[in-house]
Each structure stands twice: as C-alpha cells, then as structure tokens.
Design a protein around this motif. Structure first.
Motif, PDB file in Angstrom:
ATOM      1  N   ALA A 165      86.573  26.533 134.298  1.00 15.98           N
ATOM      2  CA  ALA A 165      88.027  26.353 134.214  1.00 15.98           C
ATOM      3  C   ALA A 165      88.652  27.248 135.285  1.00 15.98           C
ATOM      4  CB  ALA A 165      88.546  26.720 132.833  1.00 15.98           C
ATOM      5  N   SER A 169      86.946  21.716 132.948  1.00 13.82           N
ATOM      6  CA  SER A 169      88.116  21.532 132.097  1.00 13.82           C
ATOM      7  C   SER A 169      89.148  20.614 132.752  1.00 13.82           C
ATOM      8  CB  SER A 169      88.747  22.890 131.769  1.00 13.82           C
ATOM      9  OG  SER A 169      89.659  22.774 130.715  1.00 13.82           O
ATOM     10  N   SER A 172      87.957  17.111 132.408  1.00 18.30           N
ATOM     11  CA  SER A 172      88.160  16.657 131.040  1.00 18.30           C
ATOM     12  C   SER A 172      89.598  16.200 130.816  1.00 18.30           C
ATOM     13  CB  SER A 172      87.811  17.794 130.071  1.00 18.30           C
ATOM     14  OG  SER A 172      88.467  17.658 128.838  1.00 18.30           O
ATOM     15  N   ALA A 188      94.963  22.610 127.737  1.00 19.91           N
ATOM     16  CA  ALA A 188      93.563  23.003 127.920  1.00 19.91           C
ATOM     17  C   ALA A 188      93.357  24.357 127.259  1.00 19.91           C
ATOM     18  CB  ALA A 188      93.225  23.085 129.405  1.00 19.91           C
ATOM     19  N   VAL A 190      90.351  27.015 126.955  1.00 22.01           N
ATOM     20  CA  VAL A 190      89.019  27.296 127.481  1.00 22.01           C
ATOM     21  C   VAL A 190      88.798  28.803 127.544  1.00 22.01           C
ATOM     22  CG1 VAL A 190      88.726  25.188 128.840  1.00 22.01           C
ATOM     23  CG2 VAL A 190      89.972  27.097 129.819  1.00 22.01           C
ATOM     24  N   GLU A 277      97.436  25.707 130.552  1.00 20.84           N
ATOM     25  CA  GLU A 277      96.057  26.123 130.296  1.00 20.84           C
ATOM     26  C   GLU A 277      96.095  27.417 129.507  1.00 20.84           C
ATOM     27  OE1 GLU A 277      92.282  28.445 131.436  1.00 20.84           O
ATOM     28  OE2 GLU A 277      94.387  28.957 131.565  1.00 20.84           O
ATOM     29  N   MET A 336      85.503  25.142 124.876  1.00 24.72           N
ATOM     30  CA  MET A 336      86.568  24.291 125.401  1.00 24.72           C
ATOM     31  C   MET A 336      87.067  23.382 124.293  1.00 24.72           C
ATOM     32  SD  MET A 336      86.509  21.646 128.649  1.00 24.72           S
ATOM     33  CE  MET A 336      85.572  20.318 127.849  1.00 24.72           C
ATOM     34  N   ASN A 338      90.178  20.759 124.590  1.00 26.99           N
ATOM     35  CA  ASN A 338      91.274  20.213 125.380  1.00 26.99           C
ATOM     36  C   ASN A 338      91.872  18.992 124.694  1.00 26.99           C
ATOM     37  OD1 ASN A 338      90.677  22.158 127.236  1.00 26.99           O
ATOM     38  ND2 ASN A 338      89.794  20.783 128.759  1.00 26.99           N
TER      39      ASN A 338
END
Length: 427
Positions: A165, A169, A172, A188, A190, A277, A336, A338
């Motif tokens: 990430a 990520s 994804s 996200a 992570v 994120e 993770m 997401n």
C-alpha cells in the motif's frame, strides 16, 4: 533511447534481466529472492553501496542468477550505464530524493521500471520533502508532470507505488470500482502489524516492519483525501474507526486512521465522491501516538538539549526504535480490508477485499517484505514482458486491471498471499 535498450527489444522473455535498486534492504532483497526463482528471469542485478550488504543479500538469496553491482546512485553516469544493461528495473529505495533521482535516470536510459515508494511521482507530496529537489521555477506538480511527459516521450513504463500500500491495495480498489456499474466511495484499510502475541511485548503494540522514520512521517503530515468530490487536506490519524476483521478464519478487533498511503487514486479515480486510505493497527496504538505528538516528541523542529540542537523525532527513533525490533521467533501480519460502495444492476452494492498474510517462515521473509516485495516482483515481470502497455508514470490501478488483475492475483496466491473478494447487494 540508449543503444542497450534498442538492442534488447528482440530479447526472448526467458532472457529477462532485472535490476534491483535497493536490493540489500528487506523489501528489495525479498523482491530479488522472488525474481531469482522465476523461470522468465535470466539475471537479477542487485545494486548497493556496501560490499558487505551486497554479499549478505547474495548469500541469502542463494541463486546463480544474482549479479552484484557496487554502485553509488549519486554517480549518475555509472548508474545509467548499469541500467543500460538490463531490461526492467525495480526500485526499493529508502527516501523520496533517491527514488526521484532513480526515476530520472531510468527515463534517460529508457529503462522500464517499478517503484515501491509510498508516493505518486506525478503529484509529489509537498510535506516533509525528505530532501526532494524540485527544479527552480517549477511547482512540485509541474515537476511530477514533466517527469511523466519525459517518460512518455522516451517510451518508458514506470509503474508507480507498486508494493503493498500503495500497490496491491490500489489494484484492489481499482478492481472493486471496475466490478460496479458506478462507484461513489471507497475506503482502503491496510497495515503491517506484529502478530497478536508479539504486540504484547513491545511499546505502542507495534514492531518495525519497514522504515520507522517514514512511518512517523505519515503520522505527522496533513493527508489528501476526497470529500464531496473534492481533494482536501485533513489532519493525520483522523477519521478513526474500530472494525472487526472477519475473514480467513480470523476474528480480530482492529483500528484504522487516515494516513497518506495511496495518493494516485485521488487523481486517477477523482470522480469518486469519497476516498481515503487508512492505516491498520492494534487497538491502543493510535492513543499512544497521540500522547507522543502532544508532547512534541515527533516534531522535526530542533530543540536545545545540553548545549546541542537535536530533532525530537530523531531522538525518539534512536531510543524507541530498538525496542520495536521483533524479538527472535516473533512474526508480523499484513492486513487489508478495502471497501468500494456504488451501484450494480440498479441496486446498491459494495465490493470488499480482505487479506491476512503472515511471513514466509521457511525463507525467513517477514509478512511485510513478502507482500510488498513479491507484489512488486510480480508486477515487474509484467512490465518486463510488456504486458502493461501504458507509458509514462502509471498508477497501479491503471496498470493492473482486467485479465492482468486475474493473473496478478493468481501469482500472489501461489506465494501464499490470498485476496478474498466479496460482492454484496442492498448494503
């Protein structure tokens, strides 16, 4: 285009030569380890300044494909000549200054490459620049855009921020958006955390899995996010949430807070109404960081101590960093979770991706090095095989999608990095 690049156009895939800058570090050496075991890679060149580090990496990787290059990246002529002898590069460098310099040299050499730094080189972050020199007369954005344009002109594919990430990520989130008819928001979550047992043995319930100084930078700089369809800056570690990770037979209470880890999505998917994120940690970690920030221990402004000017953060890292190193037998985990929200078939829908990956204990590779290094290695081979067609600075979510996403996930699964995808309706 250099003569070496012209001469390499007709090389067979089985003869791919990969150059690893930063190959003596944990992430770079893990990527080199994986590349050395790939059938379509003939040679893996590892670049470093110290003979001892190079030899240690070669002994650990244990492959006759490894070639060692003692080279200071500051010596541009020698570095560019070195790049001319390879078909694709992977950059696992420790800071923004060296990463951008490597990108410039790769462009000059017409070397396609993958970079794992947490930065979108087309839009440089303006906070805590870590020595990044922006040419006189240019804004950071103008500098980043000029690099992109030069790469396009030289026919260079530079897959940017391609590790965990950013990297896996981003891919994804891009996948989740592609699965929906329209997407409105994405989050996200992570992070690299110690195993639950190891967390209890260390301050802040944390162990260092990569540059601790860079981790602290993320806790201190303002963060760009999408809110209401606009890019704005918010306070680091804001918008905290508690959640339960419930996949792969795990049920763990975790926390997440906003950090600047996947900046390319703000621009490549700027039509989203919401995006941020968040870094994942064990409960209690962020509360400890709050105390440190309030006390000024994470500041960079020098303060006088016994007649010497010291930066509090540097002092903190020197004292606490050793206490955060994993003890023998302790492992780590990459997490993770997401989520992309939108509409599919006229119904409200969401796409979730889960990952819970531990270390490669047989090879002595941590979870963070495995997920980051192997993700980068798989993507590097895609770039080397010219399967990613885009030129210039290419974000992970643009470079790896569609059929390439399917193959990428298959490759990761073979390496013990499984991603679970779930599409839900009416939520």
């Amino acid at each position: 285009m250099s003569s070496r690049r012209r001469g390499s156009v007709d090389r067979r895939v089985s003869e791919m030569r990969v150059l690893v800058l930063g190959g003596t570090g944990r992430i770079g050496s893990a990527a080199a380890w994986d590349l050395a075991r790939a059938e379509d890679v003939e040679e893996v060149g590892i670049v470093g300044k110290r003979e001892e580090g190079l030899k240690g990496a070669a002994d650990w990787i244990d492959s006759d494909k490894i070639r060692l290059h003692r080279q200071d990246l500051a010596e541009e002529g020698g570095t560019i000549r070195l790049m001319d002898g390879y078909d694709v590069g992977i950059f696992a460098l420790p800071d923004r200054r060296t990463s951008y310099r490597a990108l410039e040299m790769a462009i000059d050499s017409s070397l396609p490459a993958v970079d794992v730094l947490e930065e979108y080189h087309r839009r440089p972050d303006v906070h805590e620049t870590e020595g990044l020199p922006v040419p006189a007369g240019m804004t950071p954005d103008e500098y980043g855009e000029s690099l992109h344009e030069r790469a396009v002109e030289n026919g260079v594919t530079f897959l940017d921020g391609m590790g965990f990430a950013p990297g896996l990520s981003n891919v994804s989130i891009g996948r989740g958006i592609d699965l929906l008819d329209s997407a409105g928001g994405a989050t996200a979550r992570v992070g690299g955390i110690p195993s639950k047992e190891a967390a209890a043995n260390h301050p802040l319930r944390y162990t260092v899995t990569w540059s601790f100084g860079h981790v602290l930078r993320e806790y201190m700089i303002d963060v760009r996010v999408l809110r209401g369809g606009r890019i704005i800056e918010v306070t680091p570690l804001s918008d905290r949430e508690k959640f339960v990770f419930d996949a792969f037979g795990k049920t763990e209470a975790l926390e997440a807070a906003v950090t600047p880890g996947m900046p390319s999505l703000l621009y490549t998917r700027g039509y989203l109404a919401e995006f941020s994120e968040k870094t994942v940690r064990w409960p209690g970690h962020f509360g400890g960081i709050d105390v440190l920030r309030e006390c000024g221990l994470l500041d960079l402004e020098p303060t006088e101590f016994q007649g010497e000017a010291i930066r509090p953060r540097d002092f903190f890292v020197s004292v606490v960093g050793p206490k955060l190193r994993p003890l023998p037998g302790e492992g780590d985990v990459c997490v993770m979770y997401n989520t992309v929200l939108g509409v599919k078939g006229g119904k409200a829908a969401r796409v979730d991706h889960h990952l819970w990956a531990g270390p490669n204990e047989g090879a002595g590779i941590s979870a963070m090095a495995k997920v980051t290094g192997f993700s980068a290695a798989v993507a590097t081979r895609m770039v080397g095989r010219k399967e990613i067609k885009e030129k210039g600075i290419v974000a992970p979510e643009d470079g790896i999608r569609g059929h390439l996403y399917e193959r990428y996930i298959e490759e990761l699964n073979r390496r013990g990095i499984a991603v679970q995808e779930t599409v839900s309706f009416g939520v």
